[in-house]
Write an enzyme that holds these catalytic residues in place. Structure first.
Site, short mmCIF file in Angstrom:
data_model
loop_
_atom_site.label_atom_id
_atom_site.label_comp_id
_atom_site.label_asym_id
_atom_site.label_seq_id
_atom_site.Cartn_x
_atom_site.Cartn_y
_atom_site.Cartn_z
N CYS A 26 0.84 -1.20 0.00
CA CYS A 26 0.00 0.00 0.00
C CYS A 26 0.87 1.25 0.00
O CYS A 26 2.05 1.20 0.36
CB CYS A 26 -0.91 0.00 1.21
SG CYS A 26 -2.00 -1.43 1.30
N TYR A 168 -5.55 -13.50 -3.99
CA TYR A 168 -5.04 -12.99 -2.71
C TYR A 168 -5.77 -13.62 -1.53
O TYR A 168 -7.01 -13.57 -1.45
CB TYR A 168 -5.22 -11.47 -2.70
CG TYR A 168 -4.77 -10.73 -1.46
CD1 TYR A 168 -3.55 -10.98 -0.85
CD2 TYR A 168 -5.58 -9.74 -0.91
CE1 TYR A 168 -3.15 -10.27 0.26
CE2 TYR A 168 -5.19 -9.02 0.20
CZ TYR A 168 -3.97 -9.29 0.79
OH TYR A 168 -3.57 -8.59 1.89
N HIS A 171 -3.05 -11.53 4.99
CA HIS A 171 -3.26 -10.42 5.93
C HIS A 171 -4.64 -10.42 6.58
O HIS A 171 -5.02 -9.45 7.23
CB HIS A 171 -3.02 -9.07 5.23
CG HIS A 171 -1.66 -8.93 4.66
ND1 HIS A 171 -1.39 -9.01 3.32
CD2 HIS A 171 -0.46 -8.72 5.27
CE1 HIS A 171 -0.10 -8.86 3.11
NE2 HIS A 171 0.49 -8.68 4.28
N ASP A 264 3.25 -9.12 9.58
CA ASP A 264 3.97 -9.14 8.31
C ASP A 264 4.93 -7.97 8.20
O ASP A 264 6.05 -8.11 7.68
CB ASP A 264 2.95 -9.11 7.16
CG ASP A 264 3.59 -9.26 5.80
OD1 ASP A 264 4.61 -9.96 5.69
OD2 ASP A 264 3.06 -8.68 4.84
#
Length: 689
Positions: A26, A168, A171, A264
């Site tokens: 991001c 995906y 997370h 992460d």
């Protein structure tokens, strides 16, 4: 020595030119700033990254994560913006990757106002994590729709020019991952119950994507292989292991990490280089497909080791690629000392969490590539033979002198202390912050290579000294000092008793003057300092109470993904935390604190008080030199960094870089000094009353 890192690697129908892989990350730009986003990614491709990926890209308007700015591929209208990035990355021979996702119960849909979707109806989990509302339990028709949306997005991504297309499940953010997790998926149909059933949707998305675009595009899977919550979640020795075994040969590439984002992207205060290896090492034993993983790798030796030991095929990177977009090229050219190593402070993460364009403590050009035209490796040459005096060798002064030297100016950098580095040199000695020293070490290394930049430590200067030196161009970066009187965001007058001998500031502690016994730390700064000092003193045997007007200890560290870790560590060290409490008075043997909600007061017994509130700029020298600037004896007098306005280290570095870029340049103080991406309506639309 590092040749293995520059070997090409096949990923399905495409080939990466080397093993440097910028994983999806991001950046606070997203669909809102496509030109800035494309230029930021282009610079990374120029710097040698073999694969450069987007952030997460929403496949449908029911996956809207507003107020955050991520990518969007809701319709064909979104293709041109994303094509800007793919084209920019291809210009340097890199592959472009796109991370497609539906965010499920993490999508608040505040912009689209669509119902959120999930395996079951559950309270929304995005945003603050405490948002009102629930998602809708999706049925079989919704699943068919989801598969179609994902397929359509993959086809659009292919048309936009992307080479690698993600499915995906990482997370804890995506609907596909929510289906994998027993704690969210209580379904009794073919998509729930057994692990095989819970994996079904993810398998179908991968198969659909391969069928749609696999002729030209590689299909990657991003999977969180451990959530660090035990058997309640995915574990690398449990269900995640089984998922990889089930799907081992289906995708063209495995991108594996740990979840959630705070794990992460753990900061250097809590995790060191390669920290994810114990969790991700198993994946290559189960698949013949290439594997990418992250671990904040900054050392080329560690990168080579991860490949040779069979942990990874690609060195995945987000934060190190932000700190130094040219890291691969510098390794290729043998310029290891020139690598601008990530310090793991997570200011980049905080930018996205605050919905602003990405920034970096080490790399002041990050996020400014398009709007200011800044490049991390090149800078405009000098415009004159001016010689500049920079006073203060903290983060602002070091960066200013370095960048001026890069432009070709003759610079003298003076520092009052014998050790250069300012606040960074001092703070890097505090618990967990040793890697922050990279901010000064890199700049000192660069300055040492510049014969026209002279560093003079142990050289305090008065206004008379400056004027006697003969310099006409003076930049002041003298930093700031912590206030002792408690004034700050909460207290607007000195706290009674602030001048008692048992009152300490962070400067006292960093200077070696340490309290003993029972210590109250009053934290009205709300970032790392209060918590770090509490840890330091608790480890030295003090009984510590941390009082703060905020609702959480180290409140702002939420945005750097550290707050829970800070609080857990303080709890483990038996530090008492008292929130929503402002300092009212300091006495001999006690302090009085006031609850800022109820206004009730409490006395806390203590032997010492540490006040972490505002800082006072050291701007006296600038004040003393102002008449010389007014009468023309000085042609330049500029104050930068904490001496101008105390802030985080990233802002000090940016201020130093900005001053160097603007020196000898003409600027318009009435206009924004950067370009803006303006959204213009195609035609006026009537609004009915």
């Amino acid at each position: 020595m590092y040749d293995i890192l520059f070997e090409p690697v096949r990923i399905g129908p495409v080939t990466a030119p080397n093993r440097f892989y910028q994983v999806p990350h991001c950046n606070g730009m997203g669909y809102r700033m496509p030109r800035a986003l494309a230029e930021m990614r282009r610079v990374k491709a120029e710097g040698g990254w073999g694969v450069v990926c987007t952030e997460e890209v929403e496949i449908h308007h029911s996956s809207d994560v507003a107020p955050f700015f991520e990518g969007r591929l809701w319709s064909d209208d979104d293709i041109p913006a994303l094509a800007l990035m793919a084209d920019a990355v291809h210009r340097y021979g890199a592959l472009a990757g796109i991370e497609l996702t539906h965010n499920g119960q993490n999508a608040l849909n505040y912009y689209s106002r669509a119902a959120s979707l999930g395996p079951r109806s559950i309270g929304l989990m995005g945003g603050t994590g405490f948002e009102p509302g629930q998602c809708r339990r999706i049925d079989r028709e919704d699943i068919r729709n989801l598969r179609r949306w994902h397929r359509n997005a993959a086809l659009r991504a292919k048309r936009a020019g992307f080479d690698i297309i993600y499915c995906y499940a990482g997370h804890g953010l995506s609907l596909a991952m929510h289906f994998l997790l027993r704690r969210f998926n209580d379904r009794t149909d073919e998509y729930g119950g057994s692990l095989t059933n819970r994996v079904r949707l993810f398998r179908e998305l991968i198969e659909d994507t391969k069928e749609a675009v696999g002729d030209r595009c590689a299909v990657a899977v991003r999977l969180a292989v451990d959530e660090l919550i035990g058997d309640e979640g995915l574990t690398s020795q449990g269900e995640a292991y089984e998922i990889v075994a089930m799907l081992a040969e289906l995708p063209d590439l495995w991108d594996v990490n740990i979840s959630d984002w705070s794990n992460d992207s753990a900061s250097s205060r809590f995790e060191k280089e390669g920290f994810q290896e114990p969790y991700i090492a198993f994946v290559k034993r189960l698949t013949s497909k290439p594997v990418v993983g992250v671990g904040r790798y900054t050392s080329p030796e560690s990168m080579v080791s991860a490949v040779r030991r069979g942990i990874l095929d690609f060195i995945g990177s987000a934060r190190p690629s932000i700190a130094d977009p040219f890291l691969p090229n510098k390794i290729r050219e043998g310029r290891i000392a020139d690598i601008r190593e990530c310090i793991g402070c997570n200011i980049c993460v905080a930018s996205d969490n605050r919905c602003i364009p990405i920034r970096c403590t080490q790399n002041p050009t990050m996020g400014e590539e398009w709007r200011r035209g800044w490049h991390p490796e090149t800078i405009a040459p000098k415009r004159s033979d001016a010689e500049i005096l920079v006073i203060g060798a903290g983060p602002a002064g070091l960066e200013c002198a370095r960048a001026l030297g890069q432009r070709g100016y003759r610079v003298t950098l003076v520092e009052a202390r014998r050790e250069p580095g300012g606040r960074v040199a001092r703070e890097a000695r505090l618990p967990g912050l040793s890697e922050w020293r990279r901010v000064i070490d890199w700049r000192l290394t660069q300055i040492a290579q510049m014969p026209h930049v002279q560093l003079l430590p142990g050289n305090p200067m008065t206004a008379a000294d400056v004027l006697a030196s003969g310099y006409e161009h003076v930049i002041i970066a003298t930093g700031a000092v912590w206030r002792r009187d408690g004034m700050g965001r909460t207290l607007h007058a000195p706290v009674p008793g602030w001048d008692l001998p048992h009152v300490f500031t962070p400067d006292d502690i960093m200077d070696g003057r340490l309290p003993e016994g029972r210590v109250v730390i009053y934290d009205d700064d709300h970032y790392y300092m209060g918590g770090v000092l509490a840890e330091l003193l608790a480890r030295r045997g003090c009984s510590v109470v941390l009082c703060t007007p905020a609702p959480l200890a180290s409140h702002w560290s939420q945005f750097t993904l550290e707050q829970k870790r800070v609080e857990r560590r303080l709890h483990d060290l038996s530090v008492a935390i008292q929130t929503r409490s402002a300092l009212s008075a300091i006495h001999a043997g006690a302090v009085t604190v006031r609850n800022i909600v109820t206004h009730r007061t409490t006395d806390l017994a203590c032997d010492a008080v540490v006040i972490v509130a505002d800082r006072a700029p050291r701007d006296e020298l600038a004040t003393d030199l102002a008449p010389a600037r007014a009468d023309g004896r000085l042609r330049t007098l500029r104050v930068i960094g904490d001496a101008e306005a105390p802030h985080i280290i990233a802002q000090a570095v940016f201020a130093g870089h900005l001053a160097a870029r603007e020196f000898d340049e003409t600027t318009d103080g009435d206009a924004p000094p950067f370009a803006r991406e303006m959204a213009l309506p195609e035609s006026p639309r009537a609004v009915s009353e």
